[in-house]
Design a protein around this motif. Structure first.
Motif, short mmCIF file in Angstrom:
data_model
loop_
_atom_site.label_atom_id
_atom_site.label_comp_id
_atom_site.label_asym_id
_atom_site.label_seq_id
_atom_site.Cartn_x
_atom_site.Cartn_y
_atom_site.Cartn_z
N MET A 1 0.63 -1.20 -0.16
CA MET A 1 0.09 -0.22 -0.10
C MET A 1 0.75 1.32 0.04
N VAL A 2 0.49 2.28 -0.96
CA VAL A 2 1.26 3.54 -0.81
C VAL A 2 1.02 4.35 0.36
N PRO A 3 2.10 4.70 0.95
CA PRO A 3 1.58 5.45 2.16
C PRO A 3 1.27 6.78 1.76
N CYS A 4 0.43 7.57 2.80
CA CYS A 4 -0.12 8.87 2.50
C CYS A 4 1.13 9.86 2.64
N GLY A 5 0.61 11.18 2.17
CA GLY A 5 1.45 12.15 2.42
C GLY A 5 2.37 12.24 3.81
N SER A 6 1.37 11.96 4.77
CA SER A 6 1.81 12.24 6.20
C SER A 6 2.67 11.09 6.53
N CYS A 7 2.34 9.84 6.24
CA CYS A 7 3.05 8.59 6.75
C CYS A 7 4.40 8.62 6.09
N LYS A 8 4.39 9.20 4.80
CA LYS A 8 5.70 9.27 4.06
C LYS A 8 6.47 10.18 4.64
N CYS A 14 1.60 3.38 6.66
CA CYS A 14 0.16 3.63 6.75
C CYS A 14 -0.67 2.79 6.91
N ARG A 15 -1.32 2.92 8.12
CA ARG A 15 -2.29 1.86 8.29
C ARG A 15 -3.84 2.28 7.62
N ILE A 19 -5.59 8.32 9.86
CA ILE A 19 -6.61 9.38 10.06
C ILE A 19 -6.25 10.45 9.00
N PHE A 20 -5.04 10.54 8.78
CA PHE A 20 -4.45 11.53 7.72
C PHE A 20 -4.73 11.20 5.89
N ALA A 21 -4.69 10.05 5.92
CA ALA A 21 -4.75 9.38 4.61
C ALA A 21 -5.81 10.09 3.76
N ASN A 27 0.96 12.60 -3.30
CA ASN A 27 1.43 13.50 -4.39
C ASN A 27 1.41 14.86 -3.87
N GLN A 28 1.13 15.16 -2.79
CA GLN A 28 1.45 16.58 -2.18
C GLN A 28 2.01 16.68 -0.59
N PRO A 29 3.24 16.11 -0.86
CA PRO A 29 4.01 16.10 0.38
C PRO A 29 3.88 17.50 1.14
N GLN A 30 3.71 18.41 0.63
CA GLN A 30 4.12 19.87 1.09
C GLN A 30 2.84 20.04 1.75
#
Lengths: 160, 160
Positions: A1-8, A14-15, A19-21, A27-30
């Motif tokens: 599973m691709v981690p979300c920007g927060s977990c990355k 990334c579970r 809560i952030f996903a 693709n929006q790490p900023q």
């Protein structure tokens, strides 16, 4: 599973129930980086937990907006925008009050002319000499000529 | 030494060079509590360190203001205030444009009357029947009667 920007950014797994996903795509790490810098991940988690699911998009957007404002202006942040807008409202209210007083002035002049069968020659001459266009502000900037107002018997309105 | 409001809340010794002490006095514990809840003590420390000493009072005040707004409105925070003020500015700008168009209208009527030696009886009768006071808004609320404007040949201004 691709981690979300927060977990990355936090370099963690990334579970499924992250809560952030839903709000911080990979693709929006900023987007997460800026709220993490200003509030910290744990505070963002707590703030999201306090908000119902259907309002979390709005909560994230407002946090990102405020964090960006703090990044651009470390002293005043978004409070600087509030102060600027409050001043703009106050200035516009003053300009509107002046404009409405001008309308009232013209209305009174207009009605008094309607009540007389002929325009008084002296009055006509007075108004032609004191071209009323000088009292009219055609744009929204605060360019009222207070001295002319006072000199010619208009009421004086302070914009300050 | 009496600990500052921050060190009291964090239950730590307040050092002589405590970064919080000048801005968070011990008799205002809520002031630090709210920024600690929203940003966390370590983030507040980092944010203050990024700001020159002479601007730290303003930075603390804006952080306290924004933290209080987030506490009152966990979804929109101070961004809600920004949206409200932006709408108010937009509404006032529209009202001002309408008022200035009214002034221009009266100015044109006024000037055309000044150019004629006598007021045309028909015109007088028209204006007396269509009392112009109905077009005048004396307060700052948006109560322009657009239907009347259109019906009587005034230009139509949309406020929406």
């Amino acid at each position: 599973m691709v981690p979300c920007g927060s977990c990355k950014l936090l370099r963690r797994r990334c579970r499924k129930d992250c809560i952030f996903a839903p709000y911080f795509p990979s693709n929006q790490p900023q987007k997460f980086a800026i709220v993490h810098k200003v509030y910290g991940a744990s505070n963002v988690t707590k703030m999201l937990q306090e908000v119902p699911h259907h309002q979390r998009v709005d909560a994230v957007n407002s946090l990102v907006y405020e964090a960006n404002a703090r990044w651009r202006d470390p002293v005043y942040g978004v409070s600087g925008t509030v102060t600027y807008l409050q001043n703009q409202v106050s200035e516009l209210q003053t300009q509107l009050a002046v404009a409405e007083a001008k309308i009232l002035y013209f209305q009174m002049k207009y009605e008094s002319m309607m009540l007389s069968p002929e325009i008084d020659t002296d009055e006509k001459s007075y108004f032609m000499q004191n071209d009323i266009s000088q009292y009219i502000s055609h744009d929204t900037s605060n360019n009222v000529n207070h001295n002319s107002f006072h000199k010619d018997g208009f009421p004086s309105f302070s914009n300050h």
